[in-house]
Design a protein around this motif. Structure first.
Motif, PDB file in Angstrom:
ATOM      1  N   ARG A  55      32.453  33.500  99.319  1.00 57.06           N
ATOM      2  CA  ARG A  55      31.142  34.462  98.941  1.00 57.06           C
ATOM      3  C   ARG A  55      31.688  35.702  98.468  1.00 57.06           C
ATOM      4  NH1 ARG A  55      28.439  32.039 103.491  1.00 57.06           N
ATOM      5  NH2 ARG A  55      28.968  33.677 104.906  1.00 57.06           N
ATOM      6  N   ARG A  56      32.997  36.122  99.006  1.00 61.99           N
ATOM      7  CA  ARG A  56      33.544  37.490  98.506  1.00 61.99           C
ATOM      8  C   ARG A  56      34.116  37.119  97.325  1.00 61.99           C
ATOM      9  NH1 ARG A  56      31.801  41.666 102.149  1.00 61.99           N
ATOM     10  NH2 ARG A  56      31.220  40.551 104.017  1.00 61.99           N
ATOM     11  N   VAL A  57      34.683  36.281  97.004  1.00 55.62           N
ATOM     12  CA  VAL A  57      35.272  35.778  95.736  1.00 55.62           C
ATOM     13  C   VAL A  57      34.332  35.790  94.648  1.00 55.62           C
ATOM     14  CG1 VAL A  57      36.264  33.895  94.398  1.00 55.62           C
ATOM     15  CG2 VAL A  57      37.425  34.492  96.789  1.00 55.62           C
ATOM     16  N   THR A  58      32.926  35.290  94.991  1.00 53.47           N
ATOM     17  CA  THR A  58      32.164  35.382  94.045  1.00 53.47           C
ATOM     18  C   THR A  58      31.469  36.683  93.560  1.00 53.47           C
ATOM     19  OG1 THR A  58      31.122  33.242  95.145  1.00 53.47           O
ATOM     20  CG2 THR A  58      29.538  34.270  93.815  1.00 53.47           C
ATOM     21  N   ILE A  59      31.625  37.504  94.466  1.00 57.36           N
ATOM     22  CA  ILE A  59      31.190  38.959  93.998  1.00 57.36           C
ATOM     23  C   ILE A  59      32.163  39.609  93.618  1.00 57.36           C
ATOM     24  CG2 ILE A  59      29.146  38.767  95.646  1.00 57.36           C
ATOM     25  CD1 ILE A  59      30.656  40.976  97.341  1.00 57.36           C
ATOM     26  N   GLY A  60      33.381  39.281  93.420  1.00 59.78           N
ATOM     27  CA  GLY A  60      34.698  39.896  92.962  1.00 59.78           C
ATOM     28  C   GLY A  60      35.215  40.643  93.834  1.00 59.78           C
ATOM     29  N   GLU A  61      34.935  40.715  95.123  1.00 61.23           N
ATOM     30  CA  GLU A  61      35.834  41.657  96.102  1.00 61.23           C
ATOM     31  C   GLU A  61      37.113  41.035  96.385  1.00 61.23           C
ATOM     32  OE1 GLU A  61      35.191  43.192 100.756  1.00 61.23           O
ATOM     33  OE2 GLU A  61      33.261  42.267  99.560  1.00 61.23           O
ATOM     34  N   LEU A  62      37.035  39.895  96.523  1.00 59.42           N
ATOM     35  CA  LEU A  62      38.484  39.106  96.854  1.00 59.42           C
ATOM     36  C   LEU A  62      38.900  38.204  95.663  1.00 59.42           C
ATOM     37  CD1 LEU A  62      38.003  37.760 100.376  1.00 59.42           C
ATOM     38  CD2 LEU A  62      38.907  39.903  99.703  1.00 59.42           C
ATOM     39  N   THR A  63      40.038  37.612  95.463  1.00 56.63           N
ATOM     40  CA  THR A  63      40.509  37.062  94.313  1.00 56.63           C
ATOM     41  C   THR A  63      41.022  35.777  95.211  1.00 56.63           C
ATOM     42  OG1 THR A  63      41.073  38.588  92.911  1.00 56.63           O
ATOM     43  CG2 THR A  63      42.279  36.791  92.843  1.00 56.63           C
ATOM     44  N   ALA A  64      40.888  34.414  94.628  1.00 58.56           N
ATOM     45  CA  ALA A  64      41.465  33.244  95.226  1.00 58.56           C
ATOM     46  C   ALA A  64      43.029  33.024  94.521  1.00 58.56           C
ATOM     47  CB  ALA A  64      40.824  31.976  94.906  1.00 58.56           C
ATOM     48  N   VAL A  65      43.832  33.531  95.188  1.00 59.20           N
ATOM     49  CA  VAL A  65      45.390  33.245  94.587  1.00 59.20           C
ATOM     50  C   VAL A  65      45.957  32.067  94.293  1.00 59.20           C
ATOM     51  CG1 VAL A  65      45.409  35.882  95.042  1.00 59.20           C
ATOM     52  CG2 VAL A  65      46.301  34.141  96.639  1.00 59.20           C
ATOM     53  N   GLY A  66      45.455  31.275  95.017  1.00 56.29           N
ATOM     54  CA  GLY A  66      45.927  29.726  95.112  1.00 56.29           C
ATOM     55  C   GLY A  66      46.513  29.596  96.390  1.00 56.29           C
ATOM     56  N   ALA A  67      46.544  28.026  96.880  1.00 57.83           N
ATOM     57  CA  ALA A  67      46.883  27.552  97.896  1.00 57.83           C
ATOM     58  C   ALA A  67      46.273  28.103  99.216  1.00 57.83           C
ATOM     59  CB  ALA A  67      48.562  27.728  98.055  1.00 57.83           C
ATOM     60  N   GLN A  68      44.906  28.164  98.938  1.00 53.30           N
ATOM     61  CA  GLN A  68      43.947  28.579  99.941  1.00 53.30           C
ATOM     62  C   GLN A  68      44.178  29.823 100.625  1.00 53.30           C
ATOM     63  OE1 GLN A  68      43.620  25.450 102.990  1.00 53.30           O
ATOM     64  NE2 GLN A  68      43.038  23.790 101.542  1.00 53.30           N
ATOM     65  N   CYS A  69      44.734  30.925  99.679  1.00 57.66           N
ATOM     66  CA  CYS A  69      45.140  32.103 100.123  1.00 57.66           C
ATOM     67  C   CYS A  69      44.274  33.186  99.396  1.00 57.66           C
ATOM     68  CB  CYS A  69      46.437  32.653  99.713  1.00 57.66           C
ATOM     69  SG  CYS A  69      47.664  31.627 101.082  1.00 57.66           S
ATOM     70  N   TYR A  70      43.872  34.289 100.030  1.00 56.42           N
ATOM     71  CA  TYR A  70      43.030  35.243  99.351  1.00 56.42           C
ATOM     72  C   TYR A  70      43.620  36.680  99.426  1.00 56.42           C
ATOM     73  CZ  TYR A  70      39.673  31.553  99.722  1.00 56.42           C
ATOM     74  OH  TYR A  70      39.152  30.036  99.446  1.00 56.42           O
ATOM     75  N   ALA A  71      43.251  37.602  98.537  1.00 58.73           N
ATOM     76  CA  ALA A  71      43.608  38.921  98.822  1.00 58.73           C
ATOM     77  C   ALA A  71      42.547  39.653  98.025  1.00 58.73           C
ATOM     78  CB  ALA A  71      44.942  39.377  97.856  1.00 58.73           C
TER      79      ALA A  71
END
Length: 406
Positions: free
Chosen positions: A118-134
């Protein structure tokens, strides 16, 4: 049947159209209508005293929509509503801790995965691959090498038995600086069955090798990494890595030759072929890559980093990247035009960009007076090959048949 209102006018969602249920006219409640349109999680009756989960901007007390300016883009296009999400103090603390330790954030449960998505959807987080986020702002500020190091550290904690090899290990060992090879993570497996490569993970099978720990990640040793890169990568990329090892004096050419011949693996002849043409006399990976392209296109082997008889105002002799002495006695010089000396202020002559440009022009003029042909090219031209080939042919660099592919 429901009459779907125009979503571009939020106020139309509150109209109460008549619907027919078993032939009887019934007035539809706005709350249930929002549910049917996909804005509420469950139908809420008018008698429910709980605050309904309306979309942001709906005034429950007055029953009207407030105007909210457009501020974000959704995956389906521009949204007429600003996506506002409540701050999660636990998540923020976890992200702060991950960033302080040079790590990404990953989920352990499905609930945590949904929160991160959900945080990725609003642009707060980025899914960087291999189930990792930042955090998006944090990730965008990192260089390609730092991103790779964050991912390898995180995946090592997630999967303690994983071992990285190939160009990924070469980057961690500081013998590869090509950002093109930092977009994928190469994992090596010592087994009879190799899992399918997915996403940014590329799997390779090698015989069992004792890994070493570099910057929090398990990687193959230097000799094994050099061997794998020399046989897996294309000739220009492979020779750039071998040149880097020789240039840093991490191994000698004879040591690498002995190691390659004792290591089992497919395409060993390709690795030995790369090692045969490596010299370690280039200044950087860009020159090594260009050198590999020149050889692979069957041009005469050039001399590298040759000192010229001309010198600058400080008495230092000029050097050129590539030099050919043709059979008919002509001298041809080629220079890789590195752009960093025009962008990095620490490399300016006397701290001035204009003086840097003038000094480079004066250097080129001195060299032109000593040679019969002069070619200047960029790394992009070497990567595309055709522009570099045309320039070398125009300068009269002879072709050769000495280069043989394995």
């Amino acid at each position: 049947m429901y009459r779907i209102p125009d979503r571009s006018h939020p106020s139309s969602l509150l109209r109460r159209p008549h619907t027919t249920v078993f032939g009887k006219s019934k007035l539809e409640e706005p709350e249930n209508r929002l549910f049917k349109l996909g804005f509420a999680k469950k139908p809420i009756s008018s008698s429910n005293n709980l605050r309904p989960p309306y979309l942001p901007g709906f005034d429950v007390d007055n029953g009207t929509f407030m105007h909210i300016p457009q501020e974000r883009w959704t995956p389906n296009g521009p949204s007429p509503y600003r996506r506002v999400m409540r701050r999660n103090s636990t998540l923020d603390a976890m992200l702060d801790t991950a960033e302080a330790n040079g790590l990404c954030l990953w989920s352990g449960t499905e609930v945590q995965r949904q929160i991160l998505r959900r945080r990725v959807t609003i642009g707060e987080l980025t899914a960087v691959g291999a189930q990792c986020y930042a955090r998006t702002s944090y990730w965008q500020a990192l260089s390609a090498e730092d991103r790779l190091r964050h991912l390898t550290r995180s995946l090592t904690l997630m999967h303690p038995k994983w071992v990285f090899g190939g160009s990924t290990a070469a980057t961690l060992l500081n013998i590869c600086d090509s950002t093109r090879h930092m977009r994928k993570l190469h994992r090596v497996i010592d087994g009879n069955r190799v899992p399918r490569s997915t996403g940014i993970i590329v799997n390779h099978y090698i015989e069992e090798t004792a890994p070493i720990i570099i910057d929090g990640a398990r990687v193959t040793p230097l000799d094994r990494t050099a061997f794998d890169c020399a046989r897996w990568l294309g000739f220009p990329d492979a020779i750039a890595i071998i040149d880097s090892i020789l240039r840093q004096r991490l191994r000698t050419k004879s040591q690498l030759d002995r190691s390659f011949r004792l290591t089992n693996g497919k395409y060993r002849n390709r690795a030995l072929h790369v090692l045969n043409w490596a010299t370690g006399r280039t200044d950087n990976g860009g020159e090594s890559f260009s050198y590999g392209v020149i050889l692979e296109e069957r041009f005469m082997q050039p001399q590298l980093q040759v000192v010229m008889p001309c010198h600058n105002e400080y008495g230092n002799h000029d050097r050129v990247d590539f030099l050919w002495k043709t059979p008919d006695g002509r001298i041809i010089v080629a220079e890789l035009d590195g752009r960093i000396k025009y962008r990095d202020a620490s490399m300016y002559v006397n701290g001035s960009l204009p003086e840097t440009i003038i000094a480079e022009k004066e250097r080129e003029e001195r060299i032109r007076m000593e040679v019969d042909g002069f070619v200047r090219f960029s790394f992009a031209e070497a990567y595309r090959r055709t522009p570099l080939i045309r320039k070398l042919e125009w300068a009269g660099v002879p072709r050769t048949t000495d280069f043989r592919s394995p």
